[in-house]
Write a protein that holds these residues in place. Sequence first.
Motif, PDB file in Angstrom:
ATOM      1  N   ARG A   1      58.896  63.813  19.920  1.00  0.00           N
ATOM      2  CA  ARG A   1      59.882  63.097  20.727  1.00  0.00           C
ATOM      3  C   ARG A   1      61.214  63.126  19.991  1.00  0.00           C
ATOM      4  NH1 ARG A   1      59.169  57.671  24.071  1.00  0.00           N
ATOM      5  NH2 ARG A   1      58.372  59.277  25.473  1.00  0.00           N
ATOM      6  N   SER A   2      62.221  63.615  20.699  1.00  0.00           N
ATOM      7  CA  SER A   2      63.575  63.656  20.166  1.00  0.00           C
ATOM      8  C   SER A   2      64.479  62.957  21.167  1.00  0.00           C
ATOM      9  CB  SER A   2      64.022  65.101  19.939  1.00  0.00           C
ATOM     10  OG  SER A   2      65.356  65.151  19.479  1.00  0.00           O
ATOM     11  N   GLY A   3      64.981  61.795  20.815  1.00  0.00           N
ATOM     12  CA  GLY A   3      65.748  61.014  21.773  1.00  0.00           C
ATOM     13  C   GLY A   3      64.841  60.579  22.910  1.00  0.00           C
ATOM     14  N   ALA A   4      65.231  60.941  24.125  1.00  0.00           N
ATOM     15  CA  ALA A   4      64.424  60.582  25.296  1.00  0.00           C
ATOM     16  C   ALA A   4      63.568  61.742  25.787  1.00  0.00           C
ATOM     17  CB  ALA A   4      65.339  60.116  26.429  1.00  0.00           C
ATOM     18  N   LEU A   5      63.523  62.810  25.028  1.00  0.00           N
ATOM     19  CA  LEU A   5      62.820  64.014  25.467  1.00  0.00           C
ATOM     20  C   LEU A   5      61.527  64.208  24.688  1.00  0.00           C
ATOM     21  CD1 LEU A   5      65.830  66.480  25.787  1.00  0.00           C
ATOM     22  CD2 LEU A   5      64.709  65.170  27.595  1.00  0.00           C
ATOM     23  N   ASP A   6      60.489  64.628  25.414  1.00  0.00           N
ATOM     24  CA  ASP A   6      59.197  64.951  24.816  1.00  0.00           C
ATOM     25  C   ASP A   6      59.005  66.464  24.820  1.00  0.00           C
ATOM     26  OD1 ASP A   6      57.569  62.123  26.407  1.00  0.00           O
ATOM     27  OD2 ASP A   6      58.587  62.279  24.479  1.00  0.00           O
ATOM     28  N   TYR A   7      58.475  66.961  23.726  1.00  0.00           N
ATOM     29  CA  TYR A   7      58.210  68.379  23.598  1.00  0.00           C
ATOM     30  C   TYR A   7      56.744  68.578  23.199  1.00  0.00           C
ATOM     31  CZ  TYR A   7      63.305  68.751  23.374  1.00  0.00           C
ATOM     32  OH  TYR A   7      64.645  68.668  23.656  1.00  0.00           O
ATOM     33  N   TRP A   8      56.167  69.650  23.742  1.00  0.00           N
ATOM     34  CA  TRP A   8      54.767  69.966  23.459  1.00  0.00           C
ATOM     35  C   TRP A   8      54.622  71.403  23.010  1.00  0.00           C
ATOM     36  CZ3 TRP A   8      51.014  66.253  23.711  1.00  0.00           C
ATOM     37  CH2 TRP A   8      51.343  65.074  24.387  1.00  0.00           C
TER      38      TRP A   8
END
Length: 113
Positions: free
Chosen positions: A96-103
Amino acid sequence: VQLQACGGGLVQPGGSLRLSCAVSGVIFSINVMGWYRQAPGKQRELVATSSSAGTNYADSVKGRFTISRENARSTVYLQMNSLEPEDTAIYYCYMRSGALDYWGKGTLVTVSS
């Protein structure tokens, strides 16, 4: 931004594996890094996360798995010991970076004799 996980494979019950996940691309901050897994026929579940607030583990892996981070390299690791057949799953790296989720795309861990 991409997350590249590696380290999965086939291991016998009681064995160990170490997963790693490296983040590539431009990111300004990382709030949370961690690992989730999805076993066949089951929903994706949390395994472990690491943030400024500390670490968090699923009850099923406490005492056996250890999450760690190398912030300078934007990398997260999952040391898995005393593996059990029930740990068989695809393991996904998460950030999670800021309000963004990455997978990440996932790496398969198979625990079998």
